[in-house]
Design a protein around this motif. Structure first.
Motif, PDB file in Angstrom:
ATOM      1  N   ALA A  72       0.893  -1.177  -0.172  1.00 44.53           N
ATOM      2  CA  ALA A  72      -0.050  -0.022   0.285  1.00 44.53           C
ATOM      3  C   ALA A  72       0.826   1.373   0.207  1.00 44.53           C
ATOM      4  O   ALA A  72       0.613   2.211  -0.735  1.00 44.53           O
ATOM      5  CB  ALA A  72      -0.928   0.047   1.146  1.00 44.53           C
ATOM      6  N   ARG A  73       1.817   1.311   0.699  1.00 49.42           N
ATOM      7  CA  ARG A  73       2.898   2.482   0.738  1.00 49.42           C
ATOM      8  C   ARG A  73       3.515   2.646  -0.367  1.00 49.42           C
ATOM      9  O   ARG A  73       3.746   3.665  -1.128  1.00 49.42           O
ATOM     10  CB  ARG A  73       3.872   2.300   1.932  1.00 49.42           C
ATOM     11  CG  ARG A  73       4.896   3.357   2.141  1.00 49.42           C
ATOM     12  CD  ARG A  73       4.261   4.576   2.163  1.00 49.42           C
ATOM     13  NE  ARG A  73       5.284   5.806   2.306  1.00 49.42           N
ATOM     14  CZ  ARG A  73       5.227   6.890   1.965  1.00 49.42           C
ATOM     15  NH1 ARG A  73       4.042   7.386   1.739  1.00 49.42           N
ATOM     16  NH2 ARG A  73       6.104   7.877   2.187  1.00 49.42           N
ATOM     17  N   VAL A  74       4.032   1.432  -1.192  1.00 46.68           N
ATOM     18  CA  VAL A  74       4.797   1.333  -2.276  1.00 46.68           C
ATOM     19  C   VAL A  74       3.754   2.227  -3.455  1.00 46.68           C
ATOM     20  O   VAL A  74       4.164   3.104  -4.293  1.00 46.68           O
ATOM     21  CB  VAL A  74       5.144   0.141  -2.939  1.00 46.68           C
ATOM     22  CG1 VAL A  74       5.602   0.047  -4.229  1.00 46.68           C
ATOM     23  CG2 VAL A  74       6.149  -0.416  -1.892  1.00 46.68           C
ATOM     24  N   THR A  75       2.489   1.830  -3.499  1.00 48.57           N
ATOM     25  CA  THR A  75       1.621   2.342  -4.367  1.00 48.57           C
ATOM     26  C   THR A  75       1.180   3.937  -4.152  1.00 48.57           C
ATOM     27  O   THR A  75       1.301   4.852  -5.145  1.00 48.57           O
ATOM     28  CB  THR A  75       0.038   1.532  -4.343  1.00 48.57           C
ATOM     29  OG1 THR A  75       0.417   0.371  -4.758  1.00 48.57           O
ATOM     30  CG2 THR A  75      -0.784   2.369  -5.281  1.00 48.57           C
ATOM     31  N   GLU A  76       1.355   4.130  -2.953  1.00 50.40           N
ATOM     32  CA  GLU A  76       1.185   5.480  -2.328  1.00 50.40           C
ATOM     33  C   GLU A  76       2.297   6.421  -2.828  1.00 50.40           C
ATOM     34  O   GLU A  76       2.081   7.468  -3.427  1.00 50.40           O
ATOM     35  CB  GLU A  76       0.823   5.632  -0.947  1.00 50.40           C
ATOM     36  CG  GLU A  76       0.631   6.810  -0.182  1.00 50.40           C
ATOM     37  CD  GLU A  76       0.739   7.127   1.069  1.00 50.40           C
ATOM     38  OE1 GLU A  76      -0.394   7.398   1.734  1.00 50.40           O
ATOM     39  OE2 GLU A  76       1.481   6.553   1.834  1.00 50.40           O
ATOM     40  N   VAL A  77       3.279   6.090  -2.699  1.00 46.49           N
ATOM     41  CA  VAL A  77       4.608   6.552  -3.162  1.00 46.49           C
ATOM     42  C   VAL A  77       4.522   6.716  -4.741  1.00 46.49           C
ATOM     43  O   VAL A  77       4.912   8.046  -5.255  1.00 46.49           O
ATOM     44  CB  VAL A  77       5.763   6.102  -2.748  1.00 46.49           C
ATOM     45  CG1 VAL A  77       7.176   6.766  -3.091  1.00 46.49           C
ATOM     46  CG2 VAL A  77       6.189   6.142  -1.067  1.00 46.49           C
ATOM     47  N   ALA A  78       4.456   5.650  -5.460  1.00 47.87           N
ATOM     48  CA  ALA A  78       4.295   5.886  -6.796  1.00 47.87           C
ATOM     49  C   ALA A  78       3.446   6.734  -7.372  1.00 47.87           C
ATOM     50  O   ALA A  78       3.524   7.832  -8.296  1.00 47.87           O
ATOM     51  CB  ALA A  78       4.048   4.649  -7.469  1.00 47.87           C
TER      52      ALA A  78
END
Length: 257
Positions: A72-78
């Protein structure tokens, strides 16, 4: 004509595990070539220290706190970076762990799942999140950090979990390259040998292991972080425009024997 192909002016890049070691060297290489680079690391202190080190060399970078195992954090950063910059051109998936010297029969569920989660799942979460934006833009470049351990079984240390995770990263690289090649996104990998980093410094006090590592290497030495970052820069640039699905072995000849 040819030197221009290595320039990354105007491009946005993110390097996971970018606060130290191979990751920081990749950040430096991409920034020196003209890219605007974001250091992604789960450790705020490492990210800040890496940023400060490059600032001392005249290179400006940004930092973001991101654990690659948190999809979820990876998607948020992207999403945030594309929202800010309008694009992310280059993704270097460097974050990884080893936890070596554990025989297979004593590997716990936690140990196995932890290494797979960081090395394989984390790489895929990043490829998926950033790849979606690259596919939408019909342009992008992903470089995964694999390992020669994805091709051979290391000795004397036992690390079946690590070897399996890196072999999977190599095949993930090829699979994504096949799916995304006609859609403008290149995906390649680098497979390093043993590299001189703080994490590997212990080997010099372990003659048996050091002799196995160096004795098995035709060039008779460990690699340097800049030697890996140089290959990453090549793959991330237009100089490698016809390459996708490649796993470039940078091992001092180790896998020859």
């Amino acid at each position: 004509m040819y030197l221009e192909k290595f320039k990354l002016n105007g491009q946005i890049a993110l390097v996971t595990g970018g606060g130290q070691g191979i990751g920081l060297a990749c950040v430096e290489a991409l920034a020196e070539a003209g890219a605007e680079v974001v250091i992604a690391d789960r450790d705020p202190k490492l990210a800040a220290a890496g940023q400060a080190e490059l600032k001392g060399k005249g290179l400006d970078t940004e930092t973001v706190i991101m654990d690659v195992t948190d999809s979820a954090r990876v998607t948020e950063v992207a999403d945030e970076l594309v929202g800010r910059f309008g694009k992310v051109d280059i993704l270097v998936n460097n974050a990884g762990i080893a936890r070596s010297e554990t025989p297979a029969e004593t590997v716990t569920d936690e140990h196995w799942l932890n290494v797979i989660d960081v090395n394989l799942n984390g790489t895929f979460w990043c490829c998926r999140a950033f790849g979606k934006h690259m596919l939408a833009a019909k342009s992008g470049n992903i470089v995964n950090i694999g390992s020669m351990s994805g091709f051979i079984v290391n000795k004397p240390q036992e690390q079946c979990f690590y070897n399996a995770s890196k072999a999977a990263v190599h095949h993930l690289t090829k699979s994504l390259a096949a799916e995304w090649g006609a859609r403008g996104v290149r995906v390649n990998a680098v497979a390093p040998t043993y590299i001189e980093t703080p994490l590997n410094a212990f080997v010099k006090t372990n003659p048996r292991m050091y002799d196995a590592w160096i004795g098995g290497t035709p060039m008779a030495r460990m690699g340097r972080v800049d030697e890996i970052a140089s290959v990453v820069l090549f793959l991330a640039s237009e100089a490698a425009s016809l390459m996708t699905g490649s796993v470039v072995v940078v091992d001092g000849g180790y896998t020859c024997w």
